[in-house]
Design a protein around this motif. Structure first.
Motif, PDB file in Angstrom:
ATOM      1  N   THR A  95     -30.137  90.649 -16.059  1.00  0.00           N
ATOM      2  CA  THR A  95     -28.695  90.587 -16.246  1.00  0.00           C
ATOM      3  C   THR A  95     -28.165  91.994 -16.491  1.00  0.00           C
ATOM      4  N   GLN A 114     -23.089  91.669 -14.398  1.00  0.00           N
ATOM      5  CA  GLN A 114     -22.924  90.427 -13.632  1.00  0.00           C
ATOM      6  C   GLN A 114     -21.909  90.561 -12.502  1.00  0.00           C
ATOM      7  N   ALA A 127     -23.514  89.004  -9.447  1.00  0.00           N
ATOM      8  CA  ALA A 127     -24.280  87.779  -9.689  1.00  0.00           C
ATOM      9  C   ALA A 127     -24.103  86.759  -8.571  1.00  0.00           C
ATOM     10  N   LEU A 166     -32.915  87.140 -18.542  1.00  0.00           N
ATOM     11  CA  LEU A 166     -31.579  86.959 -19.101  1.00  0.00           C
ATOM     12  C   LEU A 166     -31.439  87.555 -20.494  1.00  0.00           C
ATOM     13  N   THR A 180     -20.017  91.125 -19.518  1.00  0.00           N
ATOM     14  CA  THR A 180     -19.837  91.049 -18.077  1.00  0.00           C
ATOM     15  C   THR A 180     -18.466  91.572 -17.658  1.00  0.00           C
ATOM     16  N   SER A 208     -22.925  86.991 -20.602  1.00  0.00           N
ATOM     17  CA  SER A 208     -23.643  86.275 -19.550  1.00  0.00           C
ATOM     18  C   SER A 208     -24.251  84.953 -19.991  1.00  0.00           C
TER      19      SER A 208
END
Length: 281
Positions: A58, A61, A64, A82, A87, A93
């Protein structure tokens, strides 16, 4: 495991490698043809003996959804590590708003590990199995703290508990330290509570944390296609705040297509020989 790195210093390693770089080789096939070959061979392709293990940590993001869509379109499985990072949406996240995204990735068959809940950087080991650490996020963000092994283990497990709330399934028992920086005490603490650490191969560093002016995407792609070998673990992020030209939009699809054209396949860490036994327990 070939070239697995368990500590930091990756940027310096890349700078040394790029210092003597040669000009990017002209590809034998155009990107359009590579993508066509990749799509055509995606369904029903036999297992190969040259796996590359894509992993994503992560970050901001910002990429993503693009990463998830690209993997889905090319029928590629990956492993995601994670942490509860800030973000580009202004949230974090592992907030509830991200639950549909994580559930969809889980339904696609990807694997998941912990990156420590507050993206906690190791600083040094202490006597008695403890360590000094600095969380990047959370209530103690930016503060150097002394933790014992139990506290460090719980930090890894916090991601597991939260992921079960969001996605309805536990993590796989693997973790990755922020920056790849581990120590005897952090490794022992994680192992004691059931998590194996995953680094990456030297050739598997995407370079997405580096300056895009100094390390443009075309150079990073050429290096990855030239140097990756079967069994390598590849690491990128789901978005980096500091990079002006993000890595994933330019490089992820041609990387997948180019590796497939060279006879590589992709798998999660559930299939990696160093992790599959622990994961299947």
């Amino acid at each position: 495991m070939r070239g697995l790195l368990q500590s930091g210093g990756m940027a310096a390693s890349l700078r040394a490698g790029f210092g003597a770089r040669r000009a990017p080789a002209a590809p034998g096939l155009g990107l359009g043809l590579l993508l066509a070959l990749s799509a055509a061979g995606a369904a029903g392709a036999p297992a190969c003996d040259k796996p590359v293990y894509l992993t994503f940590d992560t970050g901001s993001q910002s990429q993503a959804e693009l990463i998830a869509d690209t993997l889905r379109r090319h029928h590629v499985k990956a492993t995601f590590f994670l942490a509860n990072e800030k973000t580009v949406r202004g949230d974090h996240s592992l907030d509830a708003a991200w639950a549909p995204f994580w559930r969809a990735l889980a339904a696609d068959g990807h694997a998941f590990g912990s990156h420590t809940y507050d993206h906690v950087y190791w600083q040094k080991d202490m006597a008695g199995g403890g360590m000094r650490v600095k969380p990047q996020f959370g209530a103690a963000a930016g503060q150097s703290q002394a933790w014992d092994a139990r506290r460090y283990c719980d930090e890894i497990r916090r991601v597991d508990r939260r992921f079960q709330e969001l996605a309805g399934r536990p993590l796989d028992p693997v973790w990755r330290a922020p920056g790849g920086k581990v120590s005897p005490n952090t490794l022992a603490a994680a192992k004691a509570c059931g998590y194996a650490h995953v680094g990456w191969a030297q050739a598997g560093f995407s370079g997405d944390e580096l300056s895009s002016a100094a390390w443009p995407n075309a150079l990073l792609l050429e290096k990855s296609l030239r140097e990756l070998r079967g069994g390598d673990i590849f690491m990128a992020h789901m978005g980096i705040w500091s990079r002006r030209d993000p890595w994933a939009p330019a490089n992820l699809e041609p990387l997948i297509a180019g590796l497939k054209q060279r006879g590589f396949c992709f798998a999660t860490l559930r299939e990696h020989p160093d992790y599959q036994i622990q994961i299947k327990r």
